[in-house]
Structures are given as C-alpha cells and as structure tokens.
Design a protein around this motif. Sequence first.
Motif, PDB file in Angstrom:
ATOM      1  N   SER A  42       0.878  -1.088   0.048  1.00 35.95           N
ATOM      2  CA  SER A  42      -0.048   0.255   0.028  1.00 35.95           C
ATOM      3  C   SER A  42       0.675   1.093   0.101  1.00 35.95           C
ATOM      4  O   SER A  42       0.731   2.143  -0.649  1.00 35.95           O
ATOM      5  CB  SER A  42      -0.696  -0.066   1.210  1.00 35.95           C
ATOM      6  OG  SER A  42      -1.730  -1.066   1.142  1.00 35.95           O
ATOM      7  N   HIS A  86       0.358   1.000 -11.686  1.00 34.28           N
ATOM      8  CA  HIS A  86      -0.800   0.231 -11.349  1.00 34.28           C
ATOM      9  C   HIS A  86      -2.197   0.687 -12.096  1.00 34.28           C
ATOM     10  O   HIS A  86      -2.127   1.996 -12.502  1.00 34.28           O
ATOM     11  CB  HIS A  86      -1.157   0.221  -9.982  1.00 34.28           C
ATOM     12  CG  HIS A  86       0.099  -0.199  -9.174  1.00 34.28           C
ATOM     13  ND1 HIS A  86       1.142   0.846  -8.799  1.00 34.28           N
ATOM     14  CD2 HIS A  86       0.234  -1.328  -8.471  1.00 34.28           C
ATOM     15  CE1 HIS A  86       2.130   0.154  -8.016  1.00 34.28           C
ATOM     16  NE2 HIS A  86       1.567  -1.120  -8.015  1.00 34.28           N
ATOM     17  N   SER A  87      -3.295  -0.077 -11.937  1.00 27.40           N
ATOM     18  CA  SER A  87      -4.408   0.261 -12.785  1.00 27.40           C
ATOM     19  C   SER A  87      -5.125   1.241 -11.888  1.00 27.40           C
ATOM     20  O   SER A  87      -5.280   1.233 -10.595  1.00 27.40           O
ATOM     21  CB  SER A  87      -5.234  -1.014 -12.996  1.00 27.40           C
ATOM     22  OG  SER A  87      -5.728  -1.599 -11.846  1.00 27.40           O
ATOM     23  N   ASP A  94      -6.757  -0.509  -8.836  1.00 23.27           N
ATOM     24  CA  ASP A  94      -6.062  -0.760  -7.573  1.00 23.27           C
ATOM     25  C   ASP A  94      -5.845   0.216  -6.799  1.00 23.27           C
ATOM     26  O   ASP A  94      -5.620   0.466  -5.587  1.00 23.27           O
ATOM     27  CB  ASP A  94      -4.817  -1.408  -8.202  1.00 23.27           C
ATOM     28  CG  ASP A  94      -4.855  -2.695  -8.880  1.00 23.27           C
ATOM     29  OD1 ASP A  94      -5.556  -3.339  -8.396  1.00 23.27           O
ATOM     30  OD2 ASP A  94      -3.994  -3.089  -9.669  1.00 23.27           O
TER      31      ASP A  94
END
Length: 632
Positions: free
Chosen positions: A4, A23-24, A27
């Motif tokens: 995270s 990242h997408s 996400d």
Amino acid sequence: MSFSFKLLTDTYRCLISGSCPQHSPADVAAVLFSSVCGLVSSTAEDVKVESEKQSTSELCCISLTVIDNMNLLLTQDTPGDVTLFFETCLIKLFRDMDVMTQLVHLFQTEDQIIRHLGAKCVSTYVVYHILKSGTVDAVWQQRCVEAFLSPVPGADLDSCLWSLTDVLKRLLKSSHQEVVRSLVSSFDSSLNALCSEFLPEGKKLFTSFPKTSSNHWETTFCLLLDLLEALTASGLRCGFSLPSQRSGEDWTSGEVLPNIPEYQQLDADVNVLAQTVLTAVEDDWLQSIEVKSVSFFGGTGHVGGDGGEEADFVMLRAVSLLLLKSMEVHVHWAGKPAAAAALDGAKEDYGYLQRLWSFLRRSSLELRNVTHLCHWVSVLFGEQDDDMVEAAKALLSIFQHHRPSSGLDDVAEQEAACASSCNPHCHFLLLLQSISFDHSILLDFLISAETCFLDYFVRYLKHVINDWQGFSRACQRVDKSRRPVALQQSVTRKSRTSGAECSSVQNPPLEPSGAIRLVDYDSSDQSESEDMDISEVDPATSVCEKQETAEATAFVKHKQYTSSECTGALTAVAPQSGQIPGCETSARALACLSELRAVVMRLRTKKLFPYNPSSLLKLLAQVHVCSQQSSN
C-alpha cells in the motif's frame, strides 16, 4: 515497505510529475479507499503492514494527500491519458465506493492533522465536481447543512465551516460567478440559522453559548467570521445579494462597489457590527480577554502582574484596531448632531479609548511605562505600517468628529485629546519620529499599495493647515516627553534611494519606555502601484501607466542623494523659517515635509510619479505657507 505504501508513493510521484502510475485505476482507488477507512487488506503483501509498523493514521494521511492532489490536477491542463487515468480513479472512489461519506466522517476525528487533510480533500473535490458537473456534492452539502442547523462548537462544525470557506475562495479565484451564486443559494437558509445562533440580535455578546463549549467557541467563531468575509466577497464580486452575505468586507477592500440597491445595506451592516463591538466593550469584554506572552521555545504563558514577560503585540494590535475601526464607523454614522449630543458622544468615545488604554496597560509592561498616552499608538503599531496608518486615520476621524462641538477651547480640547490618546498631531509627529523623519519612507508610503497612507496623509494635511497652533503645541509636547539619549550610538541605515549606507552619529530621541523602534522598510520597495485619487484631482488623469510607476520606484531607489541629504533625517536640523525656536521636533518635521515636497515635484516634472500629485503638492505648499506666517 508495504504494498500500500509503495503504491501510494508511486501514485503521488506521478501526480507531481504529471504521468500515469504503473498500477491500474482500480488498484489505486481500492488502496486509497481502504486507507481512508482505516481498513487492512487480507492480502499477503499487506500483512507486512503490521510487521513494519505502518500505522493506519500514516496511510490515511498519505491517501488524503493523494486524493487532494488528484482533485487539483484535474482542474488544470494536463495530458489526455493522465486526465483519463485520474478521472477514472475519482469515479471509482466517489461514485462506486462513496468515499465522500467516509471523508466527512473524518470531520469528527480527534486527530487534527487527519481532520484538516480530510476537510481540504473534500473541498478540492467539491470544487472539481462543481466545475465539471455544475452541481454540488450532495453528501458534503447535507453534512454541512446539518452542522449549520444544529450548531455545536467543535471539530465537526469547524471542519464544515472551513471547507465551505475554502470552496468559496477557490471558486472566486476561478471567476465562476453563476457557480458561486448557485452554491451560496443552496446554503443560504442554513447559514442564516447559524448566524442567528452565533450572532443573536438584541442579546449581549457571548451570552448564548454553552459553557461546556466555551473553550472551543473562539476557534469556531473565527472560522465563522472567515466564512462571512468570503460570502460578502462573493456577493460583491459576482453581483448578487443574499441575507447570508451581509457581513465582512476585507476581501474586496479597495474595490468599487456596484451601484445597485442591494449594496446600500452593506454600510448599515458594518455599522451594526461596529455597534456590537462597542456594546461588548461597555460590557467589559476587554477585561475578559486573556493575553498570552510572545511565543518562545517551550510555549507561551498568560501575561499578568510584573513577571517581566512581554505581551503578544499581534493580539494587542488586533484588539486595538478592531475597537478603533468600530469607533470610526460609529462617528461616521453619527453625522453632525446637536452640540449637546456631540458632547455626550465625545465623552462616550473618549471613554472607549480609556477602556482600551486600561486593557493595554494591564497587558503590556512596555506600554505600562508610557507617560504621554498618545505614544501607545506608535509603540504598539511601530512594527506594522499598515495597521499604524489605519489606527492613526481612525483616531483622526474620531477627533475631528467631536472637536467642533466639544464646548472646549483649542488648548483644553488638545489637553483632553492627549489625555485620551486621541491627538492627531501627536500621532503624526510620533509616526515621523518612528521613521527617523525620513522623507523617503513617506514617499514610499505614498506610492505603495500596502497602506492607506495617501488617504490619511491628505486628511491630516488639511487638518494641520486649519490647526497650526495645535500642531505647534503638539511639537512642544512631544519634545518634552522624550528622554535625552546619554550615549550617542551610531545608526546605520541602508539608503532607500541608492543602496548606499547613510549613517549618523546620533540616534533619534527615545520615548521614556525606549519603545520607539526603527523598522526595516526595505521590503516596501517591492510595493506595487495602485490607482490613487485625491480630491480635486481629475480621475481621468490621476493614474499613470504601470511602466511609469515602476520607473518612479526605480527613481526612488537609485537616485544619488548627497551626504547631507542622507544624514539630515537623523541629525539635528538647521533652523529654518516656520519652526518653533528651540523645538527640535518642529524643525525635523517641517524639514521632512519640505524634502518630501521637493522630491514629489521632481518626480512629477520627470513624469515618474504614479498618479497626479497636484492636490498633494498644493496641501504641502499650504503647510509651508502656514509655517512662514507663524514665524512672522
């Protein structure tokens, strides 16, 4: 590092650089949501969060910062792929996951950092949402309306007030008038209810608040005043008027109000506010104010007794200026009453000044040592030019209003004014003394937009022309109240005109408390020009081009003065016609005004002065005539 934390760090860096994270959007949105909610994912990667002791609050702060920067980025011009990526993130967060509900819950958290970041994050998203869709976020609006309709001083109400103020300020800067109108209209009724609770009509100030919330009430009230100021600015700038907007005026200070009926009420509202302050003073509000000492490493303490701790002058200046401006508004509305009524008004206003002086003397050891009461203005405001000029202008208005019908002769009237710290001649002379009678600093004030000095100076010159004997007596009084300097110290000041150093072998005489302080005015050279107008000056020709203003500033900064010009303001002045024999203050004041007149004339001849100074030069010439006549 945890998954995270790595993802949030990567996302933040991409926001700063204007690129897309690896990242997408799904996400990124999922991690942001779980961090805001304080949830811990059950994935193997996130188990390391506990082992590495990544606290929930830290992740929450990072997430709020990331969301805030997303909102700000999307209100700017960014590449299409970056815009699409972060728009998708916000859609998932605010539409699919309803993160706004979680964000407004943070308004009640005990952690002040998270609470502030949450309010800031909410306000930037509300602005983005309004500009994109033209509608107000329903969750945020409902939370604020509920807080305003049932106000309890505390974290929740404070966050709602701050976020609405921030939204208004951001929208005003972006000049979206219709959007501002719609936003203010949606909160008008709830804000009226809030103001009715915190500013009740016909009741004494501070009596309607629960004792359990008294400590937090001060913060809430300050935030409410900030909101009222922004609301009034929204009406003045956007051309509409609602009941909730009728307070505050500082945001648009100096702007010309629209000539429409709605704004005729503004002066009346300011008068009501001034009367509220004066009523509070009558109810011993000043005695209830706790003044802390100046900040130091280790905190602050309350000032009282003879402990030697100096009071926080910022606080004392704020209270003093609030009362003086309220009195100025009061005498403006009083008009020209009958003699008896004016006499009562004079006693009333001088009574307010006596109350103020009692408060200042109780709060400050430095002010307690002042013997000539008119000195407290220059002592208290000596390090804040704009406030000093505002205070002097207010006191001049108070004196001029009551003098015609005071029932006293000139000498007695001046004695009464000095006893109440309200003698305008003393204030002007002490202002000159605080700047070492340096005419170049007065010139800087005249071409600066940072103070209202032009307005004050013109009004005072008119006053001194009509009361030359009062000016002469004030010069003698100031001379007598000064303490001789036993040791002559070398005073070196950076020349405001050439960058060279001008030095003197003599310090300006100090007031008995030793409190007259020389201020570094070099920052004032960065002042911008403003549109200035004096009575009798043609508005069409009163303002020169900005280029000429810049040249005038450069002229003031770079002109080479002779050695005598550099040192003349700090050393004894040779006798000249018009000065009072043996009175150093009179000689230095007249020399300062004479030098100022000469410089302004030279600048006007070279077409370098930023506005038409004809009326100003005329008044300075009349002062010179008065001095010539008095010498004869």
